[in-house]
Motif scaffolding. Structure first.
Motif, PDB file in Angstrom:
ATOM      1  N   ALA A   1     -85.797 -17.164  39.247  1.00  0.00           N
ATOM      2  CA  ALA A   1     -87.116 -17.372  40.065  1.00  0.00           C
ATOM      3  C   ALA A   1     -88.284 -18.029  39.707  1.00  0.00           C
ATOM      4  CB  ALA A   1     -87.543 -15.966  40.463  1.00  0.00           C
ATOM      5  N   TRP A   2     -88.954 -18.911  40.585  1.00  0.00           N
ATOM      6  CA  TRP A   2     -90.243 -19.712  40.103  1.00  0.00           C
ATOM      7  C   TRP A   2     -89.912 -20.862  39.189  1.00  0.00           C
ATOM      8  CZ3 TRP A   2     -93.532 -18.733  43.861  1.00  0.00           C
ATOM      9  CH2 TRP A   2     -93.405 -17.394  44.435  1.00  0.00           C
TER      10      TRP A   2
ATOM     11  N   MET B   1     -87.184 -13.721  44.305  1.00  0.00           N
ATOM     12  CA  MET B   1     -88.519 -13.977  43.969  1.00  0.00           C
ATOM     13  C   MET B   1     -89.464 -13.127  43.558  1.00  0.00           C
ATOM     14  SD  MET B   1     -88.029 -17.361  44.061  1.00  0.00           S
ATOM     15  CE  MET B   1     -89.468 -18.421  44.294  1.00  0.00           C
ATOM     16  N   TYR B   2     -89.039 -11.814  44.212  1.00  0.00           N
ATOM     17  CA  TYR B   2     -90.012 -10.568  43.951  1.00  0.00           C
ATOM     18  C   TYR B   2     -90.242 -10.144  42.371  1.00  0.00           C
ATOM     19  CZ  TYR B   2     -90.666 -10.077  49.023  1.00  0.00           C
ATOM     20  OH  TYR B   2     -91.054 -10.198  50.379  1.00  0.00           O
TER      21      TYR B   2
ATOM     22  N   ARG C   1     -99.405 -13.811  42.263  1.00  0.00           N
ATOM     23  CA  ARG C   1     -98.520 -14.301  43.552  1.00  0.00           C
ATOM     24  C   ARG C   1     -98.154 -13.367  44.658  1.00  0.00           C
ATOM     25  NH1 ARG C   1     -94.238 -16.278  39.229  1.00  0.00           N
ATOM     26  NH2 ARG C   1     -94.953 -18.524  38.828  1.00  0.00           N
TER      27      ARG C   1
ATOM     28  N   TYR D   1     -97.539 -13.811  48.631  1.00  0.00           N
ATOM     29  CA  TYR D   1     -96.023 -14.153  48.618  1.00  0.00           C
ATOM     30  C   TYR D   1     -95.489 -15.008  49.738  1.00  0.00           C
ATOM     31  CZ  TYR D   1     -94.373 -11.289  44.960  1.00  0.00           C
ATOM     32  OH  TYR D   1     -93.969 -10.645  43.610  1.00  0.00           O
TER      33      TYR D   1
ATOM     34  N   ILE E   1     -93.784 -18.575  48.317  1.00  0.00           N
ATOM     35  CA  ILE E   1     -92.402 -18.392  48.501  1.00  0.00           C
ATOM     36  C   ILE E   1     -91.910 -19.636  49.270  1.00  0.00           C
ATOM     37  CG2 ILE E   1     -90.315 -17.150  48.879  1.00  0.00           C
ATOM     38  CD1 ILE E   1     -91.408 -14.563  48.089  1.00  0.00           C
TER      39      ILE E   1
ATOM     40  N   ASN F   1     -92.502 -23.068  47.446  1.00  0.00           N
ATOM     41  CA  ASN F   1     -91.441 -23.032  46.160  1.00  0.00           C
ATOM     42  C   ASN F   1     -90.167 -23.240  46.869  1.00  0.00           C
ATOM     43  OD1 ASN F   1     -89.661 -21.657  44.252  1.00  0.00           O
ATOM     44  ND2 ASN F   1     -91.433 -21.911  43.034  1.00  0.00           N
ATOM     45  N   TRP F   2     -89.771 -22.716  47.719  1.00  0.00           N
ATOM     46  CA  TRP F   2     -88.361 -23.229  48.142  1.00  0.00           C
ATOM     47  C   TRP F   2     -88.400 -24.573  48.790  1.00  0.00           C
ATOM     48  CZ3 TRP F   2     -86.982 -17.949  51.070  1.00  0.00           C
ATOM     49  CH2 TRP F   2     -86.487 -16.865  49.933  1.00  0.00           C
TER      50      TRP F   2
END
Length: 442
Positions: A298-299, A321-322, A329, A333, A337, A340-341
């Motif tokens: 993630a990230w 992602m959590y 963040r 969220y 997210i 990011n995606w």
């Protein structure tokens, strides 16, 4: 990398602005690049949904975590778990899949039926690992017995407690997960001479200084033949490919989908050549072309993994992602997210010859359930929050519109779709499965 610089700048701004006036409620995001409405995606076609599926004994499914999941919420006693209980309680934390019981079959059958009713298309099964000194089709270790149990081919009548009852998958499919790191990429296996005698040494863990091609040791001796590490990778994938014959195996354009865990632990001079060799071995063994999905931390930025699986895989997904400990963040969220995606999806598409992207969304998250601490931001079970996450998933789904969800029933981080008792604590029944069907079925 611009996205990550923007997020860092925003975070610093929050810190600086927040220190200006202790009497206010802190800064907002008005005018910031995160100040935008995520577009509502109307479903005009079905989005295939895959959910990670576990059984007790793997994936953090243990009695201590279940207790923290189940414990009543009590701040004074430092209990801040979800305060929910599965419909089947912990359904046998110590169950042994080599000793099948009718109760185990009944519970898995109910899971299958719930998934179908909730619009889930396929289960993403626990990760398999390679087996020492075994070749295809027996070069598998880990949860392969669970695979048989779930897909209804387990010879339960011959096992302790079994009556012959089997799971009926009906319309539900499944996919296999392969752990690239363990054990072929790690140390521990003995090395052999060409004649099959042991050298007295062991293979080294692959790293940026221990490259596969330079350390392609002979690590197995079977039926009078020695096998190198690369050979054993091929035997492992060929063994997993035996599942492709199952009518319930999930496919994309006719290709069986396979999820890779820890692909960034494969250190090779030419990752494309490595995966081309794996694909060819599987093709020759069973006549199938695989659709390979690499699971990325993630990230993590996409460009970091060019030497690990660029050109070798068909799609990339991120882990939950959590599951992260950067508290800022959690304040934004959905937008973070989403961006990011979006960045990752476009990067893979534009720089990796059209490599596709599959978003992995999560239902909730509790670090407290995992270890009893409060070291990661909590995301509560909340229908509106999950609907927002589903919309973010739809907005960044790739060419095939596939989405993954973490998970159906994993206890470890308190993130699951599995129904809970409505009459206990914060129980929600089938709410989150209902939302899946609402959000992803046309």
């Amino acid at each position: 990398m611009k996205l990550y610089k923007k997020i860092a700048a925003f975070t610093m701004g929050v810190i600086l602005l927040g220190s200006c006036d202790p009497s206010d409620n802190g800064p907002g995001v008005d005018g910031n690049f995160l100040d935008f409405e995520i577009p509502e995606i109307k479903v005009t076609e079905d989005y295939p949904v895959g959910v990670y599926y576990f059984y007790t004994g793997t994936g953090g499914q243990d009695a201590n975590r279940y207790k923290r999941l189940f414990d009543p919420y009590d701040l004074d006693d430092k209990k801040v778990g979800p305060y929910v209980d599965f419909e089947f309680d912990n359904y046998g934390i110590n169950q042994d899949v080599t000793k099948t019981t009718d109760e185990m079959i009944d519970i898995i059958q109910q899971h299958v039926d719930w998934c179908i009713d909730g619009g889930v298309d396929f289960l993403i099964m626990p990760a398999l690992r390679a087996e020492k000194n075994k070749i295809a089709p027996q070069c598998m270790n880990g949860d392969y017995r669970f695979y048989d149990l779930v897909r209804g081919v387990n010879p339960s009548a011959s096992q302790v407690g079994g009556s012959g009852k089997k799971v009926n998958m009906k319309s539900l499919k499944f996919v296999a997960t392969i752990n690239i790191e363990d054990p072929i990429s790690k140390d521990g296996w003995e090395t052999y001479n060409p004649d099959g005698t042991l050298t007295g040494g062991k293979m080294k863990t692959l790293s940026n200084t221990v490259i596969l091609e330079e350390n392609d040791d002979l690590v197995a001796f079977v039926n009078g033949k020695t096998y190198s590490r690369t050979d054993m990778f091929k035997e492992f994938f060929k063994s997993v490919a035996t599942y492709f014959k199952d009518e319930h195996y999930y496919r994309i354009n006719g290709k069986p989908l396979v999820v890779l865990q820890n692909p960034h632990k494969l250190y090779t001079e030419d990752c494309k050549a490595f995966y081309d060799g794996i694909r060819q071995a599987v093709k020759e063994y069973g006549g199938e072309d695989m659709y390979i999905v690499a699971q990325q931390d993630a990230w993590s930025p996409p460009a970091r993994f060019e030497l690990f699986y660029k050109g070798g895989v068909d799609a990339v997904t991120h882990k939950n992602m959590y599951n992260q400990n950067v508290w800022d963040r959690s304040l934004f969220y959905p937008q973070a997210i989403y961006l990011n995606w979006e960045y990752s999806r476009e990067y893979f598409r534009d720089n990796w010859s059209g490599t596709d992207y599959i978003p992995t969304g999560a239902v909730a998250f509790s670090g407290y359930v995992d270890n009893g601490n409060y070291d990661k931001p909590t995301v509560d079970f909340n229908g509106d929050t999950f609907r927002t996450m589903c919309n973010v998933m739809k907005s960044q789904a790739g060419n095939h519109k596939i989405v993954f969800i973490d998970s159906f029933n994993q206890i470890q981080y308190g993130s699951f779709l599995e129904p809970t008792k409505k009459n206990y604590g914060n129980g929600f029944g089938t709410l989150f499965l209902d939302i899946v069907k609402e959000q992803f079925d046309r």
